[in-house]
Design a protein around this motif. Sequence first.
Motif, PDB file in Angstrom:
ATOM      1  N   GLY A   8      14.939  -6.305  23.449  1.00 14.42           N
ATOM      2  CA  GLY A   8      16.067  -5.966  24.148  1.00 14.42           C
ATOM      3  C   GLY A   8      16.733  -6.330  25.355  1.00 14.42           C
ATOM      4  O   GLY A   8      17.786  -6.295  25.642  1.00 14.42           O
ATOM      5  N   SER A   9      14.911  -6.151  26.323  1.00 15.39           N
ATOM      6  CA  SER A   9      15.315  -6.746  27.765  1.00 15.39           C
ATOM      7  C   SER A   9      15.398  -7.603  27.689  1.00 15.39           C
ATOM      8  O   SER A   9      15.568  -8.580  28.536  1.00 15.39           O
ATOM      9  CB  SER A   9      14.604  -5.874  28.930  1.00 15.39           C
ATOM     10  N   ALA A  10      14.415  -8.850  27.034  1.00 13.05           N
ATOM     11  CA  ALA A  10      14.130 -10.543  27.284  1.00 13.05           C
ATOM     12  C   ALA A  10      14.970 -11.435  26.749  1.00 13.05           C
ATOM     13  O   ALA A  10      16.624 -10.859  26.167  1.00 13.05           O
ATOM     14  CB  ALA A  10      12.654 -10.428  26.182  1.00 13.05           C
ATOM     15  N   PHE A  11      14.606 -12.528  26.907  1.00 12.70           N
ATOM     16  CA  PHE A  11      15.798 -13.361  26.354  1.00 12.70           C
ATOM     17  C   PHE A  11      16.933 -13.208  24.703  1.00 12.70           C
ATOM     18  O   PHE A  11      17.898 -12.385  25.083  1.00 12.70           O
ATOM     19  CB  PHE A  11      14.000 -14.588  25.743  1.00 12.70           C
ATOM     20  N   LEU A  12      16.058 -13.746  23.890  1.00 11.61           N
ATOM     21  CA  LEU A  12      17.002 -13.184  22.566  1.00 11.61           C
ATOM     22  C   LEU A  12      17.103 -11.779  22.132  1.00 11.61           C
ATOM     23  O   LEU A  12      18.587 -11.496  21.902  1.00 11.61           O
ATOM     24  CB  LEU A  12      15.781 -13.709  20.800  1.00 11.61           C
ATOM     25  N   GLY A  13      16.685 -10.965  22.121  1.00  4.67           N
ATOM     26  CA  GLY A  13      17.384  -9.074  22.409  1.00  4.67           C
ATOM     27  C   GLY A  13      18.043  -9.269  23.284  1.00  4.67           C
ATOM     28  O   GLY A  13      18.992  -8.088  23.230  1.00  4.67           O
ATOM     29  N   ARG A  14      17.701  -9.672  24.461  1.00  8.62           N
ATOM     30  CA  ARG A  14      19.046  -9.389  25.753  1.00  8.62           C
ATOM     31  C   ARG A  14      20.307  -9.883  25.025  1.00  8.62           C
ATOM     32  O   ARG A  14      21.534  -9.465  25.126  1.00  8.62           O
ATOM     33  CB  ARG A  14      18.281 -10.419  26.887  1.00  8.62           C
ATOM     34  N   ALA A  15      20.202 -10.999  24.652  1.00  2.18           N
ATOM     35  CA  ALA A  15      21.511 -11.346  24.117  1.00  2.18           C
ATOM     36  C   ALA A  15      22.276 -10.778  22.915  1.00  2.18           C
ATOM     37  O   ALA A  15      23.058 -10.514  22.507  1.00  2.18           O
ATOM     38  CB  ALA A  15      21.140 -13.080  23.490  1.00  2.18           C
ATOM     39  N   VAL A  16      21.481 -10.255  21.998  1.00  2.00           N
ATOM     40  CA  VAL A  16      21.801  -9.460  20.868  1.00  2.00           C
ATOM     41  C   VAL A  16      23.018  -8.140  21.267  1.00  2.00           C
ATOM     42  O   VAL A  16      23.435  -7.677  21.448  1.00  2.00           O
ATOM     43  CB  VAL A  16      20.786  -8.854  20.034  1.00  2.00           C
ATOM     44  N   ALA A  17      21.749  -7.662  23.071  1.00  2.00           N
ATOM     45  CA  ALA A  17      22.115  -6.552  23.238  1.00  2.00           C
ATOM     46  C   ALA A  17      23.098  -6.383  23.879  1.00  2.00           C
ATOM     47  O   ALA A  17      24.359  -6.536  23.584  1.00  2.00           O
ATOM     48  CB  ALA A  17      21.251  -6.157  24.170  1.00  2.00           C
ATOM     49  N   ALA A  18      23.968  -7.998  24.782  1.00  2.00           N
ATOM     50  CA  ALA A  18      24.907  -8.094  25.315  1.00  2.00           C
ATOM     51  C   ALA A  18      25.939  -8.316  24.212  1.00  2.00           C
ATOM     52  O   ALA A  18      26.894  -7.986  24.784  1.00  2.00           O
ATOM     53  CB  ALA A  18      24.317  -9.711  26.538  1.00  2.00           C
ATOM     54  N   GLU A  19      25.810  -9.308  23.856  1.00  2.00           N
ATOM     55  CA  GLU A  19      26.024  -9.688  22.028  1.00  2.00           C
ATOM     56  C   GLU A  19      27.344  -8.030  21.574  1.00  2.00           C
ATOM     57  O   GLU A  19      28.744  -8.235  21.078  1.00  2.00           O
ATOM     58  CB  GLU A  19      26.199 -10.876  21.380  1.00  2.00           C
ATOM     59  N   ALA A  20      26.089  -7.314  21.228  1.00  2.00           N
ATOM     60  CA  ALA A  20      26.987  -6.274  20.868  1.00  2.00           C
ATOM     61  C   ALA A  20      27.480  -5.207  21.699  1.00  2.00           C
ATOM     62  O   ALA A  20      28.877  -4.702  21.232  1.00  2.00           O
ATOM     63  CB  ALA A  20      25.539  -5.451  20.189  1.00  2.00           C
ATOM     64  N   LEU A  21      26.988  -4.984  22.474  1.00  2.00           N
ATOM     65  CA  LEU A  21      27.675  -4.109  23.250  1.00  2.00           C
ATOM     66  C   LEU A  21      29.363  -4.987  23.884  1.00  2.00           C
ATOM     67  O   LEU A  21      30.480  -3.948  23.685  1.00  2.00           O
ATOM     68  CB  LEU A  21      27.583  -4.587  25.187  1.00  2.00           C
ATOM     69  N   ALA A  22      29.358  -6.747  23.741  1.00  2.00           N
ATOM     70  CA  ALA A  22      30.685  -7.142  24.094  1.00  2.00           C
ATOM     71  C   ALA A  22      32.037  -6.690  23.129  1.00  2.00           C
ATOM     72  O   ALA A  22      33.083  -6.485  23.347  1.00  2.00           O
ATOM     73  CB  ALA A  22      30.841  -8.698  24.567  1.00  2.00           C
ATOM     74  N   GLY A  41      24.487  -0.617  30.072  1.00  2.00           N
ATOM     75  CA  GLY A  41      25.394   0.158  29.362  1.00  2.00           C
ATOM     76  C   GLY A  41      24.716   0.323  28.102  1.00  2.00           C
ATOM     77  O   GLY A  41      25.021   0.897  26.956  1.00  2.00           O
ATOM     78  N   VAL A  42      23.335  -0.315  27.897  1.00  2.00           N
ATOM     79  CA  VAL A  42      22.848  -0.093  27.019  1.00  2.00           C
ATOM     80  C   VAL A  42      22.046   2.097  27.062  1.00  2.00           C
ATOM     81  O   VAL A  42      22.150   1.989  28.475  1.00  2.00           O
ATOM     82  CB  VAL A  42      21.397  -0.791  26.365  1.00  2.00           C
TER      83      VAL A  42
END
Length: 343
Positions: A8-22, A41-42
């Motif tokens: 959740g902090s690197a490339f793909l996981g980070r994108a999933v976290a950002a998209e879910a928060l948005a 925000g996580v």
Amino acid sequence: MRLLILGGSAFLGRAVAAEALAAGHEVTVFNRGRTAPDVPGVESVRGDRESKEDLARLADQGPWDAIVDTSGYVPRVVGDSVRALADRAAAYVFMSTINVFPAWPTEAVADDSPLHDCSPDAGPDDGDYGTLKAGCERVVERDFPGRALSLRLGLLLGPHEDVGRLPALLLRMAAAGTTRDLRTLAPGEPGYLINPIDVRDIARFTLGAIDQGLTGGYIVAGTPSNASTYGELLEACIDATGSPAQLEWVDGAFLETQPDVGFWSELPIWIPPGDVPWDADTSRAEAAGLRCRPLRETVRDTWTWMAADGGTVRRTYQPRRPHGLSEDKERALFAAWDARRSS
Ligand SMILES: NC(=O)c1ccc[n+]([C@@H]2O[C@H](COP(=O)([O-])OP(=O)(O)OC[C@H]3O[C@@H](n4cnc5c(N)ncnc54)[C@H](OP(=O)(O)O)[C@@H]3O)[C@@H](O)[C@H]2O)c1
């Protein structure tokens, strides 16, 4: 929705976290706090997925509607998280790869293509990357039955790419005329078709897939209508960086005769014609909502990320593996190419 991301902090996981928060979801990330800071925000839970005690402590923070596992590579390790969390979430999404198909990249692949043979209890030394990922899919399917989804991803690009592919091309173009020659090696033909996918499109598809309750295996790669060319990729890099680079296309068959050229790495996202790495059937994922943005947008946003904060990322960029041609290698290839043409 309440989402847990393993990683959740690197490339793909980070994108999933950002998209879910948005999208207004609650996001928990579980990682060791080593690779990168978490997305603001996580909710962060620190721990090692290889520690059963850490997984038990994580399970206490549930329940979740879904788990997204972006950091699983070894079936035995993935099995531990699956079993520790089996009664703490309604769904388990495993980020897999099209390398699970032995036919890739020499033949076209589809969701029903055979997978590598790998035990769901295999250890780290029991196979290569694609083989072990197939075993990971099996342990998720076995120990999270009826609620497991495996996304077989094609080549990913986009902001926060830590692999090194697109950043290597962007940095080469940005250096043209300053620290590197203007004459820039471009492999093969400008019309060579490529079809990478933006991590943000995978993130969006993942949330939609959870919403729809998808299970089974889906190829999630660039869609045919979104295919691009290597020429368009390099021109987009030139435009994004405002580079004066002068591309010179060097025959792919000639490059194949040169010793020690790393296709797909020194020449990022490029292998000699013959293999079909982009020939993956995405129709099932498209029917479930997969949409891909234009490659030009991915290139632009990746450079915007690298150039943000006065170019801090660009100056300090450390990929996980070396990508792109060194100055010496590029000059040596051009010398051999010039000699061949004048002979
Ligand atoms: N790149 C491609 O083109 C491509 C293509 C097909 C499929 N894929 C798949 O896409 C996924 C990439 O995911 P990603 O970009 O998010 O990177 P990743 O390298 O798979 O995962 C890194 C994340 O996991 C955490 N992590 C690593 N080891 C951990 C451990 N032992 N315990 C807890 N957390 C750990 C890291 O944080 P800490 O280090 O801080 O713990 C970080 O947050 C992979 O599954 C890969 O197989 C990639």
